[in-house]
Design a protein around this motif. Structure first.
Motif, PDB file in Angstrom:
ATOM      1  N   LEU A  41      -4.296 -24.749  -2.323  1.00  0.00           N
ATOM      2  CA  LEU A  41      -4.964 -25.679  -1.554  1.00  0.00           C
ATOM      3  C   LEU A  41      -6.015 -26.503  -2.197  1.00  0.00           C
ATOM      4  O   LEU A  41      -6.768 -25.836  -3.033  1.00  0.00           O
ATOM      5  CB  LEU A  41      -5.571 -24.807  -0.517  1.00  0.00           C
ATOM      6  N   ALA A  42      -6.270 -27.770  -2.068  1.00  0.00           N
ATOM      7  CA  ALA A  42      -7.024 -28.604  -2.444  1.00  0.00           C
ATOM      8  C   ALA A  42      -8.375 -28.078  -1.740  1.00  0.00           C
ATOM      9  O   ALA A  42      -8.527 -27.361  -0.498  1.00  0.00           O
ATOM     10  CB  ALA A  42      -6.955 -29.883  -2.231  1.00  0.00           C
ATOM     11  N   PRO A  43      -9.712 -28.430  -2.338  1.00  0.00           N
ATOM     12  CA  PRO A  43     -11.023 -28.281  -1.562  1.00  0.00           C
ATOM     13  C   PRO A  43     -10.791 -28.884   0.035  1.00  0.00           C
ATOM     14  O   PRO A  43     -10.514 -30.005   0.001  1.00  0.00           O
ATOM     15  CB  PRO A  43     -12.131 -28.762  -2.433  1.00  0.00           C
ATOM     16  N   PRO A  44     -10.794 -28.054   1.010  1.00  0.00           N
ATOM     17  CA  PRO A  44     -10.748 -28.433   2.409  1.00  0.00           C
ATOM     18  C   PRO A  44     -11.354 -29.599   2.754  1.00  0.00           C
ATOM     19  O   PRO A  44     -12.898 -29.552   2.388  1.00  0.00           O
ATOM     20  CB  PRO A  44     -10.833 -27.305   3.056  1.00  0.00           C
ATOM     21  N   GLN A  45     -11.164 -30.501   3.585  1.00  0.00           N
ATOM     22  CA  GLN A  45     -12.031 -31.361   4.323  1.00  0.00           C
ATOM     23  C   GLN A  45     -12.743 -30.626   5.491  1.00  0.00           C
ATOM     24  O   GLN A  45     -12.135 -29.382   5.882  1.00  0.00           O
ATOM     25  CB  GLN A  45     -11.507 -32.336   5.038  1.00  0.00           C
ATOM     26  N   LEU A  46     -13.733 -31.010   5.845  1.00  0.00           N
ATOM     27  CA  LEU A  46     -14.639 -30.271   6.935  1.00  0.00           C
ATOM     28  C   LEU A  46     -13.817 -30.090   8.030  1.00  0.00           C
ATOM     29  O   LEU A  46     -13.339 -30.907   8.712  1.00  0.00           O
ATOM     30  CB  LEU A  46     -15.980 -31.176   7.207  1.00  0.00           C
ATOM     31  N   GLY A  47     -13.737 -28.833   8.444  1.00  0.00           N
ATOM     32  CA  GLY A  47     -12.965 -28.273   9.438  1.00  0.00           C
ATOM     33  C   GLY A  47     -11.389 -28.421   9.494  1.00  0.00           C
ATOM     34  O   GLY A  47     -10.630 -28.499  10.677  1.00  0.00           O
ATOM     35  N   THR A  91     -15.936 -28.814  -7.026  1.00  0.00           N
ATOM     36  CA  THR A  91     -15.888 -27.828  -8.250  1.00  0.00           C
ATOM     37  C   THR A  91     -15.955 -26.245  -7.876  1.00  0.00           C
ATOM     38  O   THR A  91     -15.469 -25.620  -8.626  1.00  0.00           O
ATOM     39  CB  THR A  91     -16.907 -28.225  -9.064  1.00  0.00           C
ATOM     40  N   ALA A  92     -16.136 -26.430  -6.492  1.00  0.00           N
ATOM     41  CA  ALA A  92     -16.279 -24.841  -6.189  1.00  0.00           C
ATOM     42  C   ALA A  92     -15.592 -24.368  -4.722  1.00  0.00           C
ATOM     43  O   ALA A  92     -15.874 -23.464  -4.444  1.00  0.00           O
ATOM     44  CB  ALA A  92     -17.961 -24.657  -5.865  1.00  0.00           C
ATOM     45  N   ASN A  93     -14.528 -25.251  -4.161  1.00  0.00           N
ATOM     46  CA  ASN A  93     -14.100 -24.846  -3.187  1.00  0.00           C
ATOM     47  C   ASN A  93     -12.681 -24.990  -2.908  1.00  0.00           C
ATOM     48  O   ASN A  93     -12.191 -25.099  -1.620  1.00  0.00           O
ATOM     49  CB  ASN A  93     -14.568 -25.777  -2.201  1.00  0.00           C
ATOM     50  N   ARG A  94     -12.012 -25.004  -3.999  1.00  0.00           N
ATOM     51  CA  ARG A  94     -10.367 -24.955  -3.934  1.00  0.00           C
ATOM     52  C   ARG A  94      -9.894 -23.684  -3.490  1.00  0.00           C
ATOM     53  O   ARG A  94     -10.663 -22.443  -3.401  1.00  0.00           O
ATOM     54  CB  ARG A  94      -9.781 -25.441  -5.217  1.00  0.00           C
ATOM     55  N   GLY A  95      -8.596 -23.780  -2.725  1.00  0.00           N
ATOM     56  CA  GLY A  95      -7.812 -22.450  -2.265  1.00  0.00           C
ATOM     57  C   GLY A  95      -8.573 -22.045  -0.944  1.00  0.00           C
ATOM     58  O   GLY A  95      -8.070 -20.861  -0.681  1.00  0.00           O
ATOM     59  N   LYS A  96      -9.648 -22.526  -0.384  1.00  0.00           N
ATOM     60  CA  LYS A  96      -9.969 -22.048   0.732  1.00  0.00           C
ATOM     61  C   LYS A  96      -9.550 -22.774   2.187  1.00  0.00           C
ATOM     62  O   LYS A  96      -9.075 -23.914   2.175  1.00  0.00           O
ATOM     63  CB  LYS A  96     -11.524 -22.181   0.693  1.00  0.00           C
ATOM     64  N   LYS A  97      -9.867 -22.294   3.481  1.00  0.00           N
ATOM     65  CA  LYS A  97      -9.593 -22.955   4.448  1.00  0.00           C
ATOM     66  C   LYS A  97     -10.813 -23.010   5.168  1.00  0.00           C
ATOM     67  O   LYS A  97     -11.919 -22.323   5.381  1.00  0.00           O
ATOM     68  CB  LYS A  97      -8.618 -22.031   5.472  1.00  0.00           C
TER      69      LYS A  97
END
Length: 396
Positions: A374-380, A69-75
């Motif tokens: 970008l979807a909410p990224p997977q860890l790392g 819910t709060a992490n799309r568009g990030k790397k």
């Protein structure tokens, strides 16, 4: 088309909700957001489930719906900044960043040379946004703050819930983390104001944003009512302290929300219900009179509304533009034709899950529309880009 914040780089050291919510909005607006996470575990909310997203071919990325819910568009970069190497990496990223967002305890980053004083020495133009429960100073500054306790401490729970003496009475938490979410939005507006100030002066600054401050600020009319009158507001169920009739009413087959905001709307409401005399009564002709005679009017309106079904009332009230609504469950919300038309739900491609559902940003830009990439990224997920990013070769 590029977003309005294209070219702005955000170093996101926050986790949970208030900080990530603010940086997601910045990402929606076109900023490049670098989410820094702990190796192996990452953002706490990745494990806040069920529900979790399901991977393709039986794989499970183990990221919760809450995290989405709060992490799309990030790397996502995994960096252990408790180590000297990790601190060096963060310092190198700071040299490129326009904004840094963190939500650690007051003074908690100083021992890693990641506090504002240290970061300012590296990049004096950086806008450093600190989000805490209670702010950088004051008697509670060292305490941790979570949304539910802030709703309680900030007064919201004292005015939320069924009124005294009715079934279900007692303090209630709002169904979503409004203290966190509003704090995140105050952070966004503060960051944008600081960016404008930097454009004028070339100088960065620190923003000190507290959940409790935000909660007190968003008491809005209820806070003002108390300060002006000296009377402590109490919970009123779905009713409004300053407007009548403005609440949920029972109908033959369910409930309807009436939001009668002025005297003309009240006259139309009475005409539709078949009781035009109510709008002419000295007790109810103006909103102030209706507030003073709330109990009598609500009881009278309740009797009329029980005579017909929901869809009948909705059609009649909408025809004369009396504000009203059904009480939608979330399945009905996302199936609503207006919500669909406004494209408030969409899917983003995801490397493990195929795609994930998203709720859209509500801001519609005419010249720089939001482009969700970008979807909410997977860890790392983006660790491979870190070296080129630090070396100045990656500017995406």
């Amino acid at each position: 088309m590029a977003g309005p914040l294209t070219g702005i780089k955000v170093l996101d050291l926050s986790r949970i909700l208030a900080g990530p919510w603010s940086t997601q909005v910045l990402a929606d607006y076109g900023a490049e957001v670098w989410k820094i996470e702990r190796p192996n575990t990452g953002d706490d909310t990745r494990s806040w489930g069920p529900p979790f997203i399901s991977g393709e071919n039986g794989q499970n990325p183990k990221d919760s719906a809450y995290y989405l819910t709060a992490n799309r568009g990030k790397k996502s970069f995994t960096i252990d900044f408790t180590t000297a190497k990790g601190q060096q990496l963060i310092h190198q990223l700071v040299q490129q960043a326009d904004i840094l967002v963190e939500n650690y305890k007051v003074g908690g980053l100083a021992k890693y040379q990641l506090d504002y004083a240290s970061i300012k020495n590296i990049n004096p133009k950086v806008i450093y946004c600190s989000i805490t429960g209670f702010g950088q100073d004051g008697p509670y500054a060292q305490q941790a703050g979570y949304d539910a306790m802030i709703q309680a401490m900030g007064g919201l729970m004292s005015i939320t819930g069924e009124q005294e003496g009715l079934p279900g009475e007692g303090p209630q938490r709002v169904g979503v983390a409004v203290a966190d979410l509003m704090t995140g939005m105050y952070a966004v507006s503060g960051i944008l104001a600081a960016l404008y100030h930097r454009e004028q002066t070339g100088a960065g600054q620190q923003l000190d944003i507290a959940l409790l401050d935000s909660m007190v600020a968003m008491l809005a009319n209820q806070g003002s009512n108390y300060l002006v009158s000296g009377n402590t507001p109490k919970p009123m169920g779905t009713a409004h302290p300053n407007i009548v009739p403005y609440q949920v009413f029972a109908v033959q087959d369910g409930h309807i929300l009436l939001a009668v905001g002025n005297d003309q709307q009240f006259k139309k409401c009475c005409d539709v219900m078949g009781c035009p005399e109510l709008a002419l009564s000295e007790k109810f002709a103006t909103n102030s009179q209706r507030v003073a005679n709330r109990e009598v009017l609500v009881a009278t309106v309740s009797k009329y509304l029980l005579t017909q079904k929901l869809d009948d009332w909705l059609a009649k009230f909408n025809q004369v533009q009396v504000p009203c609504s059904p009480i939608n469950t979330l399945d009905r919300v996302f199936d609503d034709p207006q919500v669909k038309h406004r494209q408030m739900q969409f899917n983003l491609p995801h490397p493990s899950a195929g795609s994930v559902p998203m709720v859209a940003n509500p801001v519609k830009f005419s010249a720089t529309p939001i482009d969700y990439k970008l979807a909410p990224p997977q860890l790392g997920e983006h660790n491979a880009e870190l070296d080129t990013l630090i070396n100045g070769e990656c500017r995406k």
